[in-house]
Structure formats: C-alpha cells, structure tokens
Design an enzyme around this catalytic site. Structure first.
Site, short mmCIF file in Angstrom:
data_model
loop_
_atom_site.label_atom_id
_atom_site.label_comp_id
_atom_site.label_asym_id
_atom_site.label_seq_id
_atom_site.Cartn_x
_atom_site.Cartn_y
_atom_site.Cartn_z
CG ASP A 111 -6.66 -1.41 -1.48
OD1 ASP A 111 -6.92 -2.62 -1.63
OD2 ASP A 111 -5.75 -1.00 -0.74
CG ASP A 152 -2.03 -0.99 1.15
OD1 ASP A 152 -2.35 -1.41 0.02
OD2 ASP A 152 -2.59 -1.36 2.20
#
Length: 200
Positions: free
Chosen positions: A137, A121
């Site tokens: 995401d 991330d």
C-alpha cells in the site's frame, strides 16, 4: 544490449519489491494472531497489528475480491503499456520509478488476493486516525500522489502522446535517449575503408 539490461533491471526492481512485501506479510502471519496481537514499534507512533483485509486499500470495496482482481489486472496491463512506451526515454525517470513501485505493490497485494482471498495488512499509524495498511500500500499510494503531481505540474500534451503512443509509430523512437548514439556499423565500415586504402 542496453535495452535488454534496462528491461532486466526493471524486472529485478519489481521482483525485489514483491519479495519485500511477501516476506513482511509472511513474518506477520507466523508471529502474530489476527485482530488480537499488537507489537509496538515506536510507542504512540507505529504498531504492528495483523488484520485480514478483503477489500482494497484502507478497507474500501470490502468483500469484492473478484472485482478487485480484475481492476488490479487492468491497472497492471495499463502501467506496463505506458512503461513500454517510456522505458528508453530519459526525461521520464521519475514516472518510470513510480510505475515500477506501483507495479510491485499491485502485484504484491494481488498475490494475497489470489492465494488467500484477502490482503494481509499490519502497519498501524497510532499518531493519526488511519486504516491499517502494508508495504505494498505504501508503494502504491505514495507513488500515485507523485504521479498525480507530475501530470499536474510537469507533463504536457506531447508527453501524453509519447506515453500512450497517440502519435505516429516514430514518436517514441524520436524521443528515445538512444537516438543520438553513434552507429557502430558506420564506424566499423570507416575503419575498414581506411585499412583498404593503406593496403593499396
């Protein structure tokens, strides 16, 4: 031929989304130190910060890699089943697009979990208190909200029958966008008959 082209286009879209996701993560890994570096994209709005997420979106289910892999596989199979049933039905264009994006995002994060044991991330929203996320995401989350809205406000029981093939075997065929297309074989036979008449 048209069916083959539609399937091919669908696979290409998923592949492009997965490639974008993986390239963005590769760049982050090569250019940033996890948990330390921060690159400002728009001051006070967005920054890049590399973290290793062993959970699901926004850090939930942390450390449950195997469970998340199983859930991802089940989700992908379910989405492919629905997509197979609606791929040739024109009225579900919004749902089809959303499914492709969700598949691309799910596969992108699944590759991370299989290859690394965690998800990369790196996108940090500075203007709100929000967990760090990635391109995959974004694909999954936004499209899930759109799908929820479609099911709440647009689709009816008969749509569910088509999506989940709950009716007879002819349900999907009857709603296909290709059902009204002319049969080329009939046209060819008519031309042949006219030609025979002229020869006589």
């Amino acid at each position: 031929m048209k069916k083959t082209i539609k399937i091919l286009i669908s696979l290409i879209i998923i592949a492009i989304l997965v490639v974008i996701d993986q390239i963005s993560k590769f760049w982050i890994v090569k250019n940033m130190v996890p948990y330390k570096d921060e690159k400002k994209v728009i001051d006070g709005v967005f920054s890049l910060r590399y973290i290793k997420n062993s959970g699901a979106a926004w850090g939930s289910f942390s450390g449950k890699t195997i469970l998340l892999l199983v859930i991802s596989i089940i989700l992908i199979i379910a989405l492919l089943f629905v997509y197979k049933n609606i791929i040739f039905v024109k009225k579900y264009i919004e749902l089809k697009i959303c499914i492709l994006f969700i598949l691309g995002g799910a596969i992108g994060n699944m590759i991370d979990r299989i290859r690394l044991g965690f998800v990369i991330d790196f996108i940090e929203a500075k203007f709100i208190n929000f967990p760090i996320f990635n391109f995959a995401d974004i694909c999954v989350t936004i499209c899930m909200f759109v799908v929820l809205a479609l099911f709440l406000f647009k689709y009816k029981d008969e749509d569910m029958d088509i999506m989940f093939a709950r009716n007879s075997k002819n349900t999907i065929a009857e709603n296909s966008e290709e059902k009204n297309e002319p049969d080329d074989s009939d046209d060819n036979s008519e031309i042949k008959e006219e030609k025979d008449d002229k020869e006589e």
